[in-house]
Scaffold this motif. Structure first.
Motif, short mmCIF file in Angstrom:
data_model
loop_
_atom_site.label_atom_id
_atom_site.label_comp_id
_atom_site.label_asym_id
_atom_site.label_seq_id
_atom_site.Cartn_x
_atom_site.Cartn_y
_atom_site.Cartn_z
N ASP A 12 0.84 -1.21 0.00
CA ASP A 12 0.00 0.00 0.00
C ASP A 12 0.87 1.25 0.00
N GLY A 58 -3.56 -0.91 -2.26
CA GLY A 58 -4.11 -1.01 -0.91
C GLY A 58 -5.59 -0.67 -0.91
N ARG A 113 -7.19 0.13 8.01
CA ARG A 113 -7.30 -0.25 6.61
C ARG A 113 -8.39 -1.31 6.44
#
Length: 345
Positions: free
Chosen positions: A53, A59, A69
């Protein structure tokens, strides 16, 4: 990179679990997975996902600073494409570009572009690192892109990708080159890892099964043999390694040489009976361990007419102790050439 999976346009099949009983497509589309859950699904470390990411922009599409996340189905598809590319030898940067480009037309917001980061290793797990080139986390000095791609597939315990890469390498470079330059470096690195840590036997077993499967496919798809007398291939009594014999058999089959593979741990009495029954053009005996490489036993094999030439191979043999009628061959490449000539081809 033709082996990359193309995006699936079938509604409801783009995310893991979409086809499972009890899942509705609308529910799957709204699913957001944590870093830990994605790492488990892909078989990588959470640190690897964070690096992908941060460094390459592969990501969560809607990640906000300060929040956890969460990966949407489209994000998962990008990661799967990136993982496929890595398994086929692409560098992380190349794999990320392929994954982002492959799904560039999707309607879910695109993730931001790659972010600048200080140069350094890409973390794969907690105790190993790889460079941002084509290398895998197995130390294989001098190994090429195909070997490192194979190592990635093996480390991920991805049997399908492991088998596919071996088959692709054979089609591109041949059986012996695939064995010497692709499979053997990985097998050797796995053996060294096991001797050092006691871990990873499941990885060696997966790779061994994949090699066995692919070599059998090559043998079965070869044209009918044209040699008149067979070549006998076997391992010495007590020797459990027969994988090199399967590689040799596949190479000889491609050349039209008739073979009989007798496998591992062959008692000397059974070997003598096979020689007397088939009158082979040549006999090749493998020994990995010097405890099984008994030159006196080889010297006891029956002498028949027409003559059977006897060859041995493997690190277990000491050429200086062999009877004059037995010849040690230094590699499978040499063995394939010598045995092809012995078969009259």
């Amino acid at each position: 990179m033709s082996a990359l999976r193309a995006p699936d346009d079938t509604p409801g099949t783009g995310a893991p679990g979409a086809g499972a009983p009890g899942f509705e497509a609308t529910a799957v589309e709204g699913l957001r997975l944590s870093v830990a859950a994605v790492a488990r699904r892909l078989g990588v470390a959470p640190a690897t996902l964070r690096t992908w990411d941060r460094r390459y922009g592969v990501g969560p599409s809607e990640h906000r600073p300060g929040s956890h996340r969460r990966y949407a189905p489209l994000d998962m598809r990008r990661l799967e494409l990136m993982q496929d590319a890595l398994a086929h030898g692409a560098s992380p940067a190349e794999a990320a570009r392929l994954a982002l480009a492959a799904l560039a037309g999707e309607t879910t917001p695109e993730p931001p572009g790659p972010r600048a980061a200080a140069p350094g290793p890409l973390v794969v797990d907690h105790d190993t690192t790889v460079s941002t080139g084509h290398r895998s986390s197995l130390p294989m000095r001098g190994a090429g892109r195909r070997a490192h791609g194979l190592a990635r597939a093996v480390l991920a315990l991805d049997g399908d990708s492991t088998t596919r890469q071996l088959r692709d390498s054979i089609e591109a470079t041949g059986v012996i080159t695939t064995w010497d330059d692709v499979a053997r470096p990985v097998l050797r690195a796995l053996a060294e890892r096991w001797s050092r840590t006691g871990a990873g036997i499941e990885l060696e077993h997966l790779l061994t099964e994949a090699i066995t499967t692919v070599m059998a496919q090559v043998t079965m798809s070869a044209p009918p043999p044209v040699s008149a007398r067979p070549i006998l291939l076997g391992s010495m009594s007590g020797e459990l390694h027969a994988l090199p014999l399967r590689v040799l058999r596949a190479t000889l089959a491609e050349r039209g040489v008739q073979t009989s593979l007798l496998g591992a741990d062959l008692p000397i009495g059974a070997l003598a009976a096979a020689v007397a029954r088939t009158a082979p053009a040549a006999l090749f005996l493998w020994s990995q361990d010097d405890r099984n490489a008994d030159p006196d036993l080889v010297g006891q094999l029956p002498r028949i007419r027409p003559r059977t030439r006897c060859y041995v191979g493997g690190p277990g043999w000491n050429p200086t102790r062999l009877p004059p009628t037995v010849v040690a061959l230094g590699s499978l490449g040499e063995a394939s050439n010598v045995l092809t000539a012995a078969a009259g081809l």
